[in-house]
Design an enzyme around this catalytic site. Structure first.
Site, PDB file in Angstrom:
ATOM      1  N   ASN A   9       9.118 -34.917  25.845  1.00 35.12           N
ATOM      2  CA  ASN A   9       8.045 -35.861  26.190  1.00 35.12           C
ATOM      3  C   ASN A   9       8.124 -37.021  25.198  1.00 35.12           C
ATOM      4  OD1 ASN A   9       5.678 -37.216  26.692  1.00 35.12           O
ATOM      5  ND2 ASN A   9       4.319 -35.567  26.004  1.00 35.12           N
ATOM      6  N   LYS A  11       6.549 -39.727  25.182  1.00 44.06           N
ATOM      7  CA  LYS A  11       5.262 -40.421  25.016  1.00 44.06           C
ATOM      8  C   LYS A  11       5.476 -41.933  25.067  1.00 44.06           C
ATOM      9  CE  LYS A  11       3.667 -36.439  22.471  1.00 44.06           C
ATOM     10  NZ  LYS A  11       2.717 -35.874  21.539  1.00 44.06           N
ATOM     11  N   HIS A  99      -1.675 -33.267  30.042  1.00 47.79           N
ATOM     12  CA  HIS A  99      -1.353 -33.242  28.608  1.00 47.79           C
ATOM     13  C   HIS A  99      -2.641 -33.462  27.808  1.00 47.79           C
ATOM     14  CE1 HIS A  99       0.285 -34.429  24.724  1.00 47.79           C
ATOM     15  NE2 HIS A  99       1.387 -33.797  25.093  1.00 47.79           N
ATOM     16  N   GLU A 101      -3.297 -35.220  25.328  1.00 44.40           N
ATOM     17  CA  GLU A 101      -3.614 -36.623  25.007  1.00 44.40           C
ATOM     18  C   GLU A 101      -4.276 -37.304  26.197  1.00 44.40           C
ATOM     19  OE1 GLU A 101       0.317 -37.635  23.674  1.00 44.40           O
ATOM     20  OE2 GLU A 101       0.035 -36.309  21.960  1.00 44.40           O
ATOM     21  N   GLU A 171       0.161 -25.595  25.155  1.00 42.74           N
ATOM     22  CA  GLU A 171       0.260 -26.463  23.988  1.00 42.74           C
ATOM     23  C   GLU A 171      -1.050 -26.416  23.208  1.00 42.74           C
ATOM     24  OE1 GLU A 171       3.383 -29.677  24.594  1.00 42.74           O
ATOM     25  OE2 GLU A 171       1.591 -30.434  25.567  1.00 42.74           O
ATOM     26  N   GLY A 177       1.996 -32.590  17.266  1.00 45.05           N
ATOM     27  CA  GLY A 177       2.213 -33.720  16.367  1.00 45.05           C
ATOM     28  C   GLY A 177       1.686 -33.505  14.965  1.00 45.05           C
ATOM     29  N   SER A 217       4.779 -29.079  17.871  1.00 42.76           N
ATOM     30  CA  SER A 217       5.621 -29.115  16.665  1.00 42.76           C
ATOM     31  C   SER A 217       6.805 -28.158  16.745  1.00 42.76           C
ATOM     32  CB  SER A 217       4.783 -28.851  15.408  1.00 42.76           C
ATOM     33  OG  SER A 217       3.796 -29.857  15.269  1.00 42.76           O
TER      34      SER A 217
END
Ligand code: PEP
Length: 254
Positions: A9, A11, A99, A101, A171, A177, A217
């Site tokens: 991904n 992003k 996702h 985010e 996730e 991240g 991560s």
């Protein structure tokens, strides 16, 4: 045997030329290594680079996915990209949905996730549906309730035929991240929980066929022990997918 997947991904990173360099680097490296035939490597670039990446897509290990899709079919939705448009690029075979985010910054609810999944399936694109708890939810031991709700409300309206082929990515948001990875035990525990939910709803065969990825991560140094778990079928990779060496090393971790 269910498919193993390593999906990158990207992003909102990379200029066009940097993206071109990254995907061609990934392809060069893929040509030099021998991957299990059951492993699918996917890159999910930003929309403007999808077509360039599909130039590299072929019938072997490599496929292309989008990072998002509209929940609407077509029309006056300025700035949106429909599943039909993705399909018309011909080689966009996957799309990330839900996702964390997008849930946190763009108000993507389980109902919106469900509508996006419907759009993708109507256009024969495989959704990679993300789920996962935030830190406070894990600290309150609510991770299973949260993931159950996300999976139930986002996916369990599907018929067994529609559900078959869906990819799920667990996730934990606290691991995305942050450099903080779930332990292999935490990943396996949640993946087994998700597979059991699918089993209860759709039966053993579909549950055993469903690919469930871990994200958060994941990097070359921890991929092997994460992927060694019986219910972890690969990874959705953020930061480490921006470097061809790291991304390919993760794909080799099976
Ligand atoms: C992600 O955003 O899907 C992700 C897993 O990111 P990272 O690998 O950077 O934690």
């Amino acid at each position: 045997m269910r498919k193993k997947i390593v999906a990158g991904n990207w992003k909102m990173n990379k200029t066009f030329s940097e993206a071109d360099e990254l995907v061609s680097d990934i392809m060069d490296k893929l040509e030099q290594i021998e991957l299990d035939r059951n492993v699918q490597v996917i890159v999910c670039p930003p929309f403007p680079y999808l077509e360039m990446c599909t130039d590299y897509a072929n019938d072997s290990y490599f496929a292309v996915g989008a990072q998002n899709v509209s929940d609407q079919e077509r029309g006056a939705y300025t700035g949106e990209v429909s599943a039909e448009m993705l399909k018309s690029l011909e080689l966009v075979d996957y799309c990330i949905v839900g996702h964390s985010e997008r849930r946190a910054y763009y108000g993507e609810t389980d109902a919106i996730v469900a509508a996006k999944v419907n759009q993708l399936l109507a256009h024969e694109i495989t959704p990679i549906v993300c789920c996962g708890e935030v830190l406070e939810e894990r600290e309150a031991n609510r991770q299973f309730d949260v993931v159950r709700r996300q999976i139930t409300d986002g996916l369990f309206h599907l018929t067994p035929e529609q559900f078959n082929g869906i990819v799920i990515a667990y996730e934990p948001v606290w691991a995305i991240g942050t450099g903080k990875t779930a332990t292999p035990e935490q990943a396996q525990e949640m993946h087994a929980f998700i597979r059991n939910l699918i089993n209860e709803k759709y039966g053993e065969n579909i549950a055993q066929e469903t690919t469930i990825l871990y994200g958060g991560s994941c990097k070359p140094s921890n991929a092997k022990e994460l992927f060694a778990n019986p219910d972890v079928d690969g990874g959705l990779i953020g930061g480490a997918s921006l470097k061809a060496d790291d991304f390919i090393a993760i794909a080799q971790a099976f």
